[in-house]
Design an enzyme around this catalytic site. Structure first.
Site, PDB file in Angstrom:
ATOM      1  N   LYS A 162       0.813  -1.218   0.000  1.00 41.21           N
ATOM      2  CA  LYS A 162       0.000   0.000   0.000  1.00 41.21           C
ATOM      3  C   LYS A 162       0.849   1.272   0.000  1.00 41.21           C
ATOM      4  CE  LYS A 162      -4.256  -1.846   1.997  1.00 41.21           C
ATOM      5  NZ  LYS A 162      -3.893  -3.253   1.836  1.00 41.21           N
ATOM      6  N   GLU A 188      -2.987   6.814   7.465  1.00 43.46           N
ATOM      7  CA  GLU A 188      -3.445   7.901   6.608  1.00 43.46           C
ATOM      8  C   GLU A 188      -4.704   8.531   7.204  1.00 43.46           C
ATOM      9  OE1 GLU A 188      -3.893   5.856   2.929  1.00 43.46           O
ATOM     10  OE2 GLU A 188      -5.858   5.038   3.410  1.00 43.46           O
ATOM     11  N   ASN A 203     -14.959  -3.059   8.343  1.00 44.84           N
ATOM     12  CA  ASN A 203     -14.236  -2.800   7.101  1.00 44.84           C
ATOM     13  C   ASN A 203     -14.342  -3.941   6.096  1.00 44.84           C
ATOM     14  OD1 ASN A 203     -13.111  -0.201   7.910  1.00 44.84           O
ATOM     15  ND2 ASN A 203     -11.817  -1.390   9.307  1.00 44.84           N
ATOM     16  N   GLU A 219      -9.853   0.571  -5.876  1.00 43.21           N
ATOM     17  CA  GLU A 219     -10.847   0.998  -4.897  1.00 43.21           C
ATOM     18  C   GLU A 219     -10.654   2.476  -4.559  1.00 43.21           C
ATOM     19  OE1 GLU A 219     -10.837  -1.608  -1.544  1.00 43.21           O
ATOM     20  OE2 GLU A 219     -11.521  -3.328  -2.728  1.00 43.21           O
ATOM     21  N   GLU A 240      -6.823   1.570  -2.666  1.00 45.88           N
ATOM     22  CA  GLU A 240      -5.887   0.482  -2.933  1.00 45.88           C
ATOM     23  C   GLU A 240      -6.270  -0.184  -4.233  1.00 45.88           C
ATOM     24  OE1 GLU A 240      -6.183  -2.302   0.260  1.00 45.88           O
ATOM     25  OE2 GLU A 240      -8.164  -3.014  -0.317  1.00 45.88           O
ATOM     26  N   ASN A 269      -6.533  -4.072  -5.811  1.00 44.34           N
ATOM     27  CA  ASN A 269      -6.474  -5.509  -5.572  1.00 44.34           C
ATOM     28  C   ASN A 269      -6.107  -6.208  -6.866  1.00 44.34           C
ATOM     29  OD1 ASN A 269      -7.271  -5.495  -2.797  1.00 44.34           O
ATOM     30  ND2 ASN A 269      -9.339  -4.997  -3.464  1.00 44.34           N
ATOM     31  N   ARG A 281      -6.207  -9.073  -8.169  1.00 39.98           N
ATOM     32  CA  ARG A 281      -6.824 -10.398  -8.214  1.00 39.98           C
ATOM     33  C   ARG A 281      -8.285 -10.252  -8.594  1.00 39.98           C
ATOM     34  NH1 ARG A 281      -9.949  -9.678  -3.770  1.00 39.98           N
ATOM     35  NH2 ARG A 281      -9.043  -8.650  -1.948  1.00 39.98           N
ATOM     36  N   PHE A 330     -22.827  -7.065  14.578  1.00 35.82           N
ATOM     37  CA  PHE A 330     -23.201  -7.176  13.172  1.00 35.82           C
ATOM     38  C   PHE A 330     -22.674  -8.445  12.514  1.00 35.82           C
ATOM     39  CE2 PHE A 330     -23.143  -2.518  13.911  1.00 35.82           C
ATOM     40  CZ  PHE A 330     -24.506  -2.290  13.764  1.00 35.82           C
TER      41      PHE A 330
END
Length: 711
Positions: free
Chosen positions: A160, A244, A279, A319, A332, A334, A336, A392
Site C-alpha cells: 500500500k 493515513e 471494514n 478501490e 488500494e 487488488n 486479483r 453485526f
C-alpha cells in the site's frame, strides 16, 4: 437449453465406464451455468489448471474451466477432503492439515501438487496466495502460468505504501497520510497527531478488511497498532503498517479493470461497496446510485491510468473513497479477482474468469471501451455463517443440516462452495455463499433479492440473512442514501432484528396460529388407514393464546372452506396456504399479500420458531386452558453474567492478560480471541477481582465457553 442437453448427453457417452463421481461433478456444473460470455472452442488456452483456493471461488473457476474444455485440479486441506470444490474438479490433491499456514498457504505443497498433476497454469482465486509475489515468482521459475498479473504489478500494488506513491505519480487522487512504514506504537501516535485525528491504521500488504483499525485518539492508536500488526502478520505474513487520514462518512466505490499483455486496458464500470462491518463488505451493487456519467468516467480513466503505470495485465480492482461532493481518493488496488465480481458480470455480460484465462495465455482483449455496457442493475449479498446480533456478525460454526438455494427464482445467481451436510469450521472464512440478483432496473433487482433471501433455506448454523434483508429493505438503502457508516448509524445500539409494525405483528401471529391448527388437523388423520377415529374430527374453531416477546395475544381460529379465518386481538385476518408442514418453505397468502415464511421448529409444547420477513421469531401457542395453567409454572432464573466472561464466538485464544488474584476495571482487556483471522478483544463487564481463568493462549474455545470468572 437444447444445445446444453446435447452437450450433457455427449459427455455422458464419453465418460461411460469411468468414475461415476466425475459424472456427478459434471451434472452439478451443468445445472449451475449462469455466464453469458460465448466461448470460441478454436481459441486454445490450457489443458489443465490448478485452482490454489477453496470454497465458492474454487467452484466458480471450475465452472468456467469446464465451459472452456479445461481440466481442473483442486487442492484441499484434510478437513476439506469432501468439499464441493474437490468433488467438482477432475483431480484433487491434499496439501496439508486444516490450518491455512499448513495447507492453502503452503507453497511447497502446492508446487508439489502442480508437478504431480502436470497443471500448466494456476488460478489463485482471491485471498490466500492470490497476491503473493513470491508464489507468482516460483510459478514463473517452473514455467507454470500464473493467471493474474506479473510479479512487478503484484509487488507494486500489493504494497500500500508503494502503490500510493505510484498512484500519485500517475496523477491519481490520493488520501493525505504518511507514506512510509510505521515502526512502533510511539511513532504511530506521533504520525497520527501530525496528520490529525481520526486516522486509519492498516496493513501495508493487507486486504479484505483485515489489519485495519480506525483511531480517534492516542490510546486507540496504540491499541490499533497492536491489533493491526498482529492481524497482518497472521493473515499476510507481513506486519508492516501505514497511517493515513480517515475520511469520515465516505462511500466505498471501486472500478473493475481488465487489461491484456498488448497494452489494452478497460474499465468495466463501478461497484458500490459501502455497506460494511469491520471494514468488510456485506452488500454490493452495480452500478452505483451516486455516480453521474462524468464522475464514473473520471474514476474509470484514473483506474486505467494506474493499471497502465504498472503494466498491469489481468482482472483487477481499483478501490476509491468518495465523499459527499463526489471527490474521490485512491484507496488500494487488488491485483486479483474480487469477491464481488459477479455483479459486474451481470451488468456487462462478461465472464471475468474466462477473460483472465485468455489474457494469461496471451490473447488480446476482444472488446473496446465503447463496447462495455451497463445492462440493468445487480446486487450481491454475502451470506455468512455469522450471528448478526453480535457486533453485526460474529462467526458461527456447525454442520448444514438443511440447505436449499433459491435457484428457482428468476434473475438469481448463487455462487457457493457448500452443500447440505457441509461443515462451517473455525479454520476458514465463514462465507456460505454470494447471493446475486439481476434485474432490468434497481427496483426489480432489489425485489428479486428480497424474494431470494426469503426463499433461502439454511439450517444448522446461525446466518446473517436477518441483517441482509433489513439492510436492503431499509428506506435509506432503497433511496441510495448510504455510506460506510450505514450500519452503526441505522443500528446505533446494534442489530436487533426486524421491528414489527402492528399489521406485521398480526400477520405473524395469524400465520403462527394457522400453522399450529394445521398441525393439529394433520395429527388427527391416518395416512392410508380407513379406520374410524374414536374422537370426531369435525372441530372447526380453536380459541388460543399466542405468546410473543413476553406478551400474550388472544387468537381465535376458524377453519373455512378455502382459507383459515383468524381473529387476533379483535382484528380479523384471512390466511391461506397449502400447509405442507414437511416443506422447508411455506407460501402464505395473508389478506391481499403473499409472503414466504419458514417454520424452523415446532414441538408438542406449542413452541414454534418462524422466519418471517427475514427475522426469526420464537412464539408459543397454547389453548386458553393451557395458557391459564401455565401461569403456575416456575420461571427459569437467568444467569448473572456480570461476574463471568464467556466467549461470544468460536475461535482460538491468542492472549490472556490476567491471572487469578488480579484486579480489573470495567472495560479492561482480559483476553484476545481470534476467529476467522480477525482478533477480538474481550473486556471485563465490571470492576472486580479475578477468581479463576479457564483459558490459555493457543486453546480453541467454543461459543459460550467460560473464559474468566470475577469475584
Amino acid at each position: 437449453m437444447a444445445a446444453l442437453r446435447v452437450l450433457i448427453a455427449a459427455q455422458r457417452v464419453h465418460i461411460t465406464g469411468q468414475n461415476s463421481a466425475h459424472w456427478t461433478r459434471w451434472c452439478y456444473f451443468a445445472s449451475h451455468i449462469q455466464y453469458s460470455t460465448s466461448y470460441n472452442p478454436e481459441e486454445k488456452t490450457f489443458e489443465k489448471i490448478l485452482i490454489a483456493n477453496r470454497g465458492e471461488i474454487a467452484c466458480r473457476v471450475i465452472k468456467t474451466c469446464r465451459k472452456m474444455g479445461i481440466k481442473t485440479v483442486a487442492v484441499h486441506s484434510d478437513v476439506d477432503s469432501a468439499a464441493v470444490h474437490v468433488k467438482m474438479a477432475d483431480e484433487a490433491v491434499c496439501v496439508g492439515p486444516a490450518p491455512t499456514s499448513k495447507s492453502y498457504l503452503n507453497m511447497d505443497a502446492i508446487m508439489e501438487a502442480i508437478k504431480k498433476t502436470g497443471a500448466q497454469a494456476v488460478h489463485p482465486g482471491y485471498g490466500f496466495l492470490s497476491e503473493n509475489k513470491e508464489f507468482a515468482r516460483r510459478l514463473a521459475a517452473e514455467s507454470v502460468t500464473f493467471i493474474g498479473p506479473d510479479t512487478h504489478a503484484i509487488q507494486a500494488m500489493g504494497d500500500k505504501i508503494e502503490s500510493k506513491l505510484l498512484a500519485k505519480n500517475a496523477n491519481v487522487n490520493t488520501i493525505p497520510g504518511f507514506d512510509g512504514v510505521v515502526k512502533d506504537a510511539d511513532e504511530a501516535v506521533r504520525i497520527a497527531r501530525e496528520i490529525g485525528y481520526p486516522v486509519m491504521i492498516k496493513a501495508s500488504a493487507g486486504g479484505g478488511g483485515k489489519g485495519m483499525r480506525i483511531a480517534w485518539d492516542d490510546e486507540e492508536t496504540r491499541e490499533g497498532f497492536r491489533f493491526s500488526a498482529q492481524e497482518a502478520a497472521s493473515s499476510f505474513g507481513d506486519d508492516r503498517l501505514l497511517i493515513e487520514k480517515f475520511i469520515d462518512n465516505p462511500r466505498h466505490i471501486e472500478i473493475q479493470v481488465l487489461a491484456d499483455k498488448h497494452g489494452n486496458t478497460l474499465w468495466l464500470n463501478e461497484r458500490e461497496c459501502s455497506i460494511q462491518r469491520r471494514n468488510q463488505k456485506v452488500v454490493e451493487e452495480a452500478p452505483s446510485t451516486f455516480l453521474d456519467p462524468e464522475t464514473r468516467r473520471a474514476m474509470g480513466e484514473q483506474a486505467v491510468a494506474l493499471a497502465k503505470a504498472v503494466k498491469y495485465s489481468s482482472a483487477g480492482t481499483v478501490e476509491f473513497l468518495v465523499d459527499s461532493t463526489k471527490n474521490f481518493y485512491f484507496l488500494e488496488m487488488n491485483t486479483r479477482l474480487q469477491v464481488e465480481h459477479p455483479i459486474t458480470e451481470c451488468i456487462t455480460g462478461l465472464d471475468l474468469v474466462q477473460e483472465m484465462i485468455r489474457v494469461a495465455k496471451g490473447y488480446p482483449l476482444k472488446h473496446k471501451q465503447a463496447d462495455i455496457p451497463i445492462n440493468g442493475w445487480a446486487f450481491e449479498c454475502r451470506v455468512y455463517a455469522e450471528d448478526p446480533y453480535k457486533s453485526f456478525g460474529l462467526p458461527s460454526i456447525g454442520r448444514l443440516s438443511q440447505y436449499q438455494e433459491p435457484h428457482q427464482l428468476p434473475g438469481v445467481r448463487v455462487d457457493s462452495g457448500i452443500e447440505e451436510g457441509s461443515d462451517i469450521s473455525i479454520y476458514y472464512d465463514p462465507m456460505i455463499s454470494k447471493l446475486v440478483t439481476h434485474g432490468k432496473n434497481r427496483a426489480e433487482a432489489l425485489k428479486r433479492m428480497e424474494d431470494a433471501l426469503d426463499n433461502y433455506v439454511i439450517r444448522g448454523v446461525t446466518h446473517n440473512i436477518p441483517l441482509l434483508r433489513e439492510v436492503i429493505t431499509h428506506p435509506r438503502f432503497i433511496k441510495g442514501d448510504i455510506t460506510t457508516k450505514f450500519l452503526p448509524e441505522v443500528y446505533p445500539d446494534g442489530f436487533k432484528g426486524h421491528s414489527l409494525t402492528s399489521e406485521e405483528q398480526n400477520e405473524l401471529l395469524a400465520t403462527t396460529a394457522s400453522i399450529y391448527v394445521a398441525s393439529q388437523i394433520r395429527s388427527r388423520h391416518f395416512v392410508n388407514n380407513p379406520r374410524v377415529p374414536v374422537a370426531k374430527n369435525d372441530v372447526t374453531s380453536w380459541h388460543l393464546c399466542v405468546f410473543l416477546d413476553g406478551t400474550t395475544h388472544s387468537v381465535t381460529v376458524e377453519k373455512q372452506k378455502d382459507c383459515i379465518s383468524v381473529e387476533v386481538d379483535g382484528t380479523k385476518v384471512d390466511v391461506s396456504s397449502e400447509w405442507n408442514l414437511s416443506s422447508s418453505l411455506l407460501s402464505v397468502s395473508i389478506g391481499d399479500t403473499q409472503k414466504t415464511v419458514q417454520c424452523l421448529s415446532r414441538d408438542a409444547a406449542g413452541n414454534i420458531s418462524i422466519q418471517f420477513l427475514g427475522t426469526v421469531y420464537k412464539l408459543q401457542v397454547l389453548t386458553r386452558q393451557a395458557a391459564e395453567l401455565s401461569k403456575y409454572m416456575p420461571e427459569k432464573v437467568e444467569e448473572d453474567t456480570s461476574s463471568i466472561l464467556r466467549s461470544p464466538m468460536p475461535g482460538t485464544v491468542v492472549a490472556v492478560s490476567v491471572k487469578p488474584g488480579d484486579m480489573v476495571s470495567e472495560g479492561q482487556e482480559i483476553c484476545v480471541i481470534e476467529a476467522m483471522k480477525m482478533q477480538n478483544s474481550m473486556t471485563a463487564a465490571k470492576t472486580g477481582k479475578v477468581t479463576s481463568v479457564h483459558c490459555k493462549p493457543g486453546e480453541t474455545v467454543g461459543e459460550g465457553d467460560l473464559l474468566v470468572h470475577l469475584e
